[in-house]
Motif scaffolding. Structure first.
Motif, PDB file in Angstrom:
ATOM      1  N   PRO A  87       0.814  -1.229   0.000  1.00  0.00           N
ATOM      2  CA  PRO A  87       0.000   0.000   0.000  1.00  0.00           C
ATOM      3  C   PRO A  87       0.846   1.276   0.000  1.00  0.00           C
ATOM      4  CG  PRO A  87      -0.761  -1.507   1.711  1.00  0.00           C
ATOM      5  CD  PRO A  87       0.480  -2.097   1.133  1.00  0.00           C
ATOM      6  N   THR A  88       2.008   1.218   0.635  1.00  0.00           N
ATOM      7  CA  THR A  88       2.890   2.386   0.647  1.00  0.00           C
ATOM      8  C   THR A  88       3.422   2.668  -0.757  1.00  0.00           C
ATOM      9  OG1 THR A  88       3.505   1.922   2.939  1.00  0.00           O
ATOM     10  CG2 THR A  88       4.950   3.400   1.708  1.00  0.00           C
ATOM     11  N   ILE A  89       3.825   1.613  -1.473  1.00  0.00           N
ATOM     12  CA  ILE A  89       4.279   1.787  -2.860  1.00  0.00           C
ATOM     13  C   ILE A  89       3.156   2.385  -3.706  1.00  0.00           C
ATOM     14  CG2 ILE A  89       4.949   0.561  -4.966  1.00  0.00           C
ATOM     15  CD1 ILE A  89       6.551  -1.352  -3.201  1.00  0.00           C
ATOM     16  N   CYS A  90       1.927   1.882  -3.537  1.00  0.00           N
ATOM     17  CA  CYS A  90       0.779   2.412  -4.291  1.00  0.00           C
ATOM     18  C   CYS A  90       0.574   3.894  -4.003  1.00  0.00           C
ATOM     19  CB  CYS A  90      -0.489   1.619  -3.968  1.00  0.00           C
ATOM     20  SG  CYS A  90      -0.459  -0.072  -4.572  1.00  0.00           S
ATOM     21  N   ASP A  91       0.696   4.276  -2.740  1.00  0.00           N
ATOM     22  CA  ASP A  91       0.545   5.697  -2.374  1.00  0.00           C
ATOM     23  C   ASP A  91       1.633   6.555  -3.007  1.00  0.00           C
ATOM     24  OD1 ASP A  91      -1.653   5.027  -0.834  1.00  0.00           O
ATOM     25  OD2 ASP A  91      -0.558   5.080   1.082  1.00  0.00           O
ATOM     26  N   ILE A  92       2.862   6.062  -3.000  1.00  0.00           N
ATOM     27  CA  ILE A  92       3.978   6.815  -3.599  1.00  0.00           C
ATOM     28  C   ILE A  92       3.757   6.976  -5.102  1.00  0.00           C
ATOM     29  CG2 ILE A  92       6.458   6.828  -4.071  1.00  0.00           C
ATOM     30  CD1 ILE A  92       6.767   5.136  -1.463  1.00  0.00           C
ATOM     31  N   ILE A  93       3.345   5.902  -5.750  1.00  0.00           N
ATOM     32  CA  ILE A  93       3.097   5.968  -7.194  1.00  0.00           C
ATOM     33  C   ILE A  93       1.966   6.942  -7.486  1.00  0.00           C
ATOM     34  CG2 ILE A  93       2.222   4.661  -9.176  1.00  0.00           C
ATOM     35  CD1 ILE A  93       3.883   2.269  -8.114  1.00  0.00           C
ATOM     36  N   ASP A  94       0.866   6.866  -6.720  1.00  0.00           N
ATOM     37  CA  ASP A  94      -0.259   7.792  -6.926  1.00  0.00           C
ATOM     38  C   ASP A  94       0.171   9.243  -6.739  1.00  0.00           C
ATOM     39  OD1 ASP A  94      -1.995   5.742  -7.484  1.00  0.00           O
ATOM     40  OD2 ASP A  94      -2.877   5.674  -5.471  1.00  0.00           O
ATOM     41  N   GLU A  95       1.026   9.467  -5.761  1.00  0.00           N
ATOM     42  CA  GLU A  95       1.451  10.830  -5.437  1.00  0.00           C
ATOM     43  C   GLU A  95       2.483  11.386  -6.416  1.00  0.00           C
ATOM     44  OE1 GLU A  95       3.996  12.841  -1.860  1.00  0.00           O
ATOM     45  OE2 GLU A  95       2.392  11.459  -1.275  1.00  0.00           O
TER      46      GLU A  95
ATOM     47  N   TYR B  94       4.068   9.436  -9.397  1.00  0.00           N
ATOM     48  CA  TYR B  94       4.316   8.837 -10.714  1.00  0.00           C
ATOM     49  C   TYR B  94       3.040   8.419 -11.441  1.00  0.00           C
ATOM     50  CZ  TYR B  94       8.948   8.335  -8.594  1.00  0.00           C
ATOM     51  OH  TYR B  94      10.137   8.573  -7.965  1.00  0.00           O
ATOM     52  N   ALA B  95       1.880   8.890 -11.027  1.00  0.00           N
ATOM     53  CA  ALA B  95       0.601   8.392 -11.545  1.00  0.00           C
ATOM     54  C   ALA B  95       0.509   8.444 -13.062  1.00  0.00           C
ATOM     55  CB  ALA B  95      -0.553   9.151 -10.904  1.00  0.00           C
ATOM     56  N   ASP B  96       0.769   9.586 -13.665  1.00  0.00           N
ATOM     57  CA  ASP B  96       0.628   9.718 -15.122  1.00  0.00           C
ATOM     58  C   ASP B  96       1.586   8.799 -15.857  1.00  0.00           C
ATOM     59  OD1 ASP B  96      -1.319  11.629 -14.722  1.00  0.00           O
ATOM     60  OD2 ASP B  96       0.092  13.299 -14.871  1.00  0.00           O
ATOM     61  N   GLU B  97       2.811   8.803 -15.448  1.00  0.00           N
ATOM     62  CA  GLU B  97       3.842   7.978 -16.082  1.00  0.00           C
ATOM     63  C   GLU B  97       3.542   6.487 -15.901  1.00  0.00           C
ATOM     64  OE1 GLU B  97       8.580   7.011 -15.281  1.00  0.00           O
ATOM     65  OE2 GLU B  97       7.694   8.814 -14.414  1.00  0.00           O
ATOM     66  N   PHE B  98       3.159   6.100 -14.698  1.00  0.00           N
ATOM     67  CA  PHE B  98       2.937   4.693 -14.370  1.00  0.00           C
ATOM     68  C   PHE B  98       1.722   4.123 -15.098  1.00  0.00           C
ATOM     69  CE2 PHE B  98       1.495   1.216 -11.599  1.00  0.00           C
ATOM     70  CZ  PHE B  98       2.668   0.488 -11.493  1.00  0.00           C
ATOM     71  N   ASP B  99       0.640   4.897 -15.158  1.00  0.00           N
ATOM     72  CA  ASP B  99      -0.597   4.413 -15.784  1.00  0.00           C
ATOM     73  C   ASP B  99      -0.435   4.167 -17.279  1.00  0.00           C
ATOM     74  OD1 ASP B  99      -1.875   4.423 -13.367  1.00  0.00           O
ATOM     75  OD2 ASP B  99      -2.791   6.407 -13.646  1.00  0.00           O
ATOM     76  N   GLN B 100       0.512   4.812 -17.914  1.00  0.00           N
ATOM     77  CA  GLN B 100       0.722   4.649 -19.350  1.00  0.00           C
ATOM     78  C   GLN B 100       1.603   3.444 -19.685  1.00  0.00           C
ATOM     79  OE1 GLN B 100       2.130   8.357 -20.933  1.00  0.00           O
ATOM     80  NE2 GLN B 100       0.347   9.489 -20.216  1.00  0.00           N
ATOM     81  N   LEU B 101       2.207   2.823 -18.689  1.00  0.00           N
ATOM     82  CA  LEU B 101       3.086   1.680 -18.932  1.00  0.00           C
ATOM     83  C   LEU B 101       2.275   0.400 -19.075  1.00  0.00           C
ATOM     84  CD1 LEU B 101       5.857   2.331 -16.235  1.00  0.00           C
ATOM     85  CD2 LEU B 101       6.054   2.711 -18.687  1.00  0.00           C
TER      86      LEU B 101
ATOM     87  N   ARG C  81       1.521  -3.562 -18.387  1.00  0.00           N
ATOM     88  CA  ARG C  81       1.589  -4.280 -17.113  1.00  0.00           C
ATOM     89  C   ARG C  81       2.988  -4.826 -16.814  1.00  0.00           C
ATOM     90  NH1 ARG C  81       0.153  -4.581 -12.143  1.00  0.00           N
ATOM     91  NH2 ARG C  81       0.100  -6.658 -11.325  1.00  0.00           N
ATOM     92  N   GLU C  82       3.646  -5.427 -17.810  1.00  0.00           N
ATOM     93  CA  GLU C  82       4.980  -5.990 -17.596  1.00  0.00           C
ATOM     94  C   GLU C  82       5.975  -4.905 -17.201  1.00  0.00           C
ATOM     95  OE1 GLU C  82       3.533  -6.302 -20.846  1.00  0.00           O
ATOM     96  OE2 GLU C  82       2.400  -8.011 -20.105  1.00  0.00           O
ATOM     97  N   GLU C  83       5.834  -3.745 -17.801  1.00  0.00           N
ATOM     98  CA  GLU C  83       6.751  -2.645 -17.489  1.00  0.00           C
ATOM     99  C   GLU C  83       6.421  -2.004 -16.145  1.00  0.00           C
ATOM    100  OE1 GLU C  83       7.529   0.119 -20.689  1.00  0.00           O
ATOM    101  OE2 GLU C  83       7.235  -1.483 -22.159  1.00  0.00           O
ATOM    102  N   GLN C  84       5.158  -2.088 -15.727  1.00  0.00           N
ATOM    103  CA  GLN C  84       4.802  -1.569 -14.405  1.00  0.00           C
ATOM    104  C   GLN C  84       5.533  -2.361 -13.325  1.00  0.00           C
ATOM    105  OE1 GLN C  84       0.507  -1.743 -14.267  1.00  0.00           O
ATOM    106  NE2 GLN C  84       0.297   0.325 -15.117  1.00  0.00           N
ATOM    107  N   ASP C  85       5.576  -3.677 -13.485  1.00  0.00           N
ATOM    108  CA  ASP C  85       6.305  -4.513 -12.521  1.00  0.00           C
ATOM    109  C   ASP C  85       7.781  -4.136 -12.491  1.00  0.00           C
ATOM    110  OD1 ASP C  85       3.960  -5.832 -11.975  1.00  0.00           O
ATOM    111  OD2 ASP C  85       4.429  -7.573 -13.225  1.00  0.00           O
ATOM    112  N   SER C  86       8.360  -3.979 -13.673  1.00  0.00           N
ATOM    113  CA  SER C  86       9.772  -3.591 -13.759  1.00  0.00           C
ATOM    114  C   SER C  86      10.001  -2.227 -13.130  1.00  0.00           C
ATOM    115  CB  SER C  86      10.243  -3.574 -15.209  1.00  0.00           C
ATOM    116  OG  SER C  86      10.226  -4.862 -15.740  1.00  0.00           O
ATOM    117  N   PHE C  87       9.081  -1.291 -13.366  1.00  0.00           N
ATOM    118  CA  PHE C  87       9.188   0.049 -12.799  1.00  0.00           C
ATOM    119  C   PHE C  87       9.267  -0.031 -11.277  1.00  0.00           C
ATOM    120  CE2 PHE C  87       7.386   3.881 -10.947  1.00  0.00           C
ATOM    121  CZ  PHE C  87       8.057   4.883 -11.633  1.00  0.00           C
TER     122      PHE C  87
END
Length: 177
Positions: free
Chosen positions: A128-136, A138-145, A147-153
């Motif tokens: 949940p902490t990682i999810c919060d950090i991403i939302d805060e 990296y949201a735009d960048e992360f959502d465009q990746l 699924r395989e690249e999201q894991d790598s990210f």
């Protein structure tokens, strides 16, 4: 009988003494920060304050007090002022981050390697902490990746710190191949 004291040594000694009085053994300050300060302010460390840095601190001290010469009496206020000037050294943050990466920051945390920032978390709440950090951050960048690249990210940009077991416990003792 005449005595002379190297003013650089005396200023370094005052800074070290302040560290030992106020920070050494002070459990209200993270180990990572205390260790980083110790690396910088304790004499004869590879990261110790240099004579050039002491000269810059003395120049700032003289400017703050609007004097051309400094009398080094070593009282508590003067030690504290020089210590605060030492805290401005940028390498302290870098050294502190290296200690955080080694697990000397929070007991349980997620480290954002891009921002060099530690996020404390509760035991078992890394996801949940990682999810919060991403939302805060990296949201735009992360959502465009994809699924395989999201894991790598996530794997490339975050480090998890946990204190449940010794790190060797997580290392398998067998090989799958």
């Amino acid at each position: 009988m005449n005595f002379t004291v190297d003013p650089y040594w005396l200023i370094k000694f005052m800074i070290q003494r302040h560290y030992e009085e106020e920070y050494n053994g002070n459990d209200s300050i993270s180990n990572a920060y205390r260790f980083a300060l110790c690396d910088v302010v304790v004499m004869n460390s590879e990261h110790s304050i240099t004579d050039e840095e002491v000269q810059e601190m003395a120049d700032k001290y003289a400017t703050i007090h609007n004097v051309k010469e400094i009398s080094l009496d070593g009282d508590k206020e003067q030690r504290e002022e020089f210590f605060k000037l030492a805290l401005e050294l940028p390498r302290i943050k870098d050294i502190e981050f290296q200690y955080i990466l080694k697990g000397y920051g929070c007991k349980n945390s997620v480290i954002d390697l891009n921002q060099k920032k530690e996020y404390p978390t509760e035991h078992g709440n890394h996801y949940p902490t990682i999810c919060d950090i991403i939302d805060e951050n990296y949201a735009d960048e992360f959502d465009q990746l994809p699924r395989e690249e999201q894991d790598s990210f996530v794997l490339e940009n975050f480090k998890l710190i946990g204190a449940q077991n010794h790190p060797s416990w997580y290392t398998p003792t067998y090989r799958l191949y």
